[in-house]
Design an enzyme around this catalytic site. Structure first.
Site, PDB file in Angstrom:
ATOM      1  N   HIS A 132      -5.258   2.019   0.480  1.00  0.00           N
ATOM      2  CA  HIS A 132      -4.498   2.858  -0.443  1.00  0.00           C
ATOM      3  C   HIS A 132      -4.354   2.183  -1.802  1.00  0.00           C
ATOM      4  CE1 HIS A 132      -3.393   4.150   3.584  1.00  0.00           C
ATOM      5  NE2 HIS A 132      -3.014   5.307   3.075  1.00  0.00           N
ATOM      6  N   LYS A 159     -10.340   5.721   6.227  1.00  0.00           N
ATOM      7  CA  LYS A 159      -9.512   6.477   5.294  1.00  0.00           C
ATOM      8  C   LYS A 159      -9.340   5.718   3.986  1.00  0.00           C
ATOM      9  CE  LYS A 159      -4.703   7.960   4.580  1.00  0.00           C
ATOM     10  NZ  LYS A 159      -3.308   7.798   5.054  1.00  0.00           N
ATOM     11  N   GLU A 171       0.822  -1.216   0.000  1.00  0.00           N
ATOM     12  CA  GLU A 171       0.000   0.000   0.000  1.00  0.00           C
ATOM     13  C   GLU A 171       0.853   1.262   0.000  1.00  0.00           C
ATOM     14  OE1 GLU A 171      -3.635   0.194   1.966  1.00  0.00           O
ATOM     15  OE2 GLU A 171      -3.963  -1.967   2.004  1.00  0.00           O
TER      16      GLU A 171
END
Length: 251
Positions: free
Chosen positions: A143, A170, A86
């Site tokens: 991510h 997130k 990530e």
């Protein structure tokens, strides 16, 4: 959208809070960078421990985390162990991942930790429970440094983070065109409006993604990451500039 209170800082309401990453490789570099960040208009500090040359020693990580906390005083410390899958600096086994975070949690060497939701679910659940027992907040993250996944996929990831009891969720992705930017903003706004949603961080990386970093408050994003000296991801805005822009947009 739920608010998160850490060391007197309220995350999830008002102007997005500014976080700055520290990416030094040794203790001296890291502590010097911490002092530099503290002289900047940041609300919290992120220590990226995957850059640290003593990452194989969980005790060394925890001890340095405590030293950083003494320097930054009331500013919250976010500790992030980003894996190469990530965007981090190196591949990390599940065993090492667990050992580092477990030692950090036991020593209360962080105020917030970042856990990648793609890791083993049992591991993430155990670390989250342990963190909460010790008064440490949890960001769960996802991510993609190559593309912007479809909105349905991003919302599914956010839903998983919510179900796993993250305090803040997130996602950070790489936009390549305006449609990608619209996807990020739509997902951000849609999730933030859901009943029971957590505080959310939405990030667009690279040059195109800068508009996401500065426009987060309008769509519900609660933290923006800016750079002091070195950056940890493409497209981070220097913190003084970021503070000026966020302040202007907030007025």
């Amino acid at each position: 959208m739920a608010e998160v209170k850490v060391n007197g800082l309220t995350i999830g309401t008002g102007m997005p809070k500014i976080a700055a990453p520290v990416v030094g490789t040794n203790k001296e570099e890291i502590l010097a960078a911490v002092r530099q960040v503290c002289a900047s208009p940041v609300d919290l500090l992120e220590w990226r421990v995957d850059f640290f040359d003593q990452l194989t020693s969980p005790t060394a990580v925890a001890e340095l985390g405590l030293a950083i906390k003494r320097i930054i005083a009331n500013r919250p410390l976010l500790i992030t162990l980003r894996t190469s899958a990530e965007g981090g600096q190196q591949p990390i086994s599940s065993e090492s991942y667990q050992e580092v975070y477990q030692r950090v949690i036991e020593a209360c060497a962080a105020d917030i930790i970042d856990l990648e939701v793609a890791r083993d679910q049992q591991l993430i659940t155990a670390l989250t429970e342990k963190a909460h027992e010790n008064g440490i907040k949890v960001i769960m993250s996802s991510h993609d440094f190559t593309k912007t996944p479809a909105a349905t996929e991003l919302l599914a990831r956010l839903g998983k983070m919510t179900a796993l009891n993250a305090d803040i969720v997130k996602f950070a992705v790489m936009p390549h065109n305006r449609d990608d930017l619209l996807t990020i903003l739509t997902v951000n706004a849609h999730y933030a409006a859901l009943p029971g949603s957590k505080s959310i961080i939405a990030i667009g990386m690279g040059r195109l993604g800068k508009i996401i970093r500065v426009g987060g408050e309008t769509f519900g994003s609660c933290i923006s990451f800016g750079s002091v000296g070195q950056s940890s991801a493409p497209g981070q805005v220097e913190v003084h500039q970021l503070h000026e822009i966020l302040t202007e947009l907030h007025q």
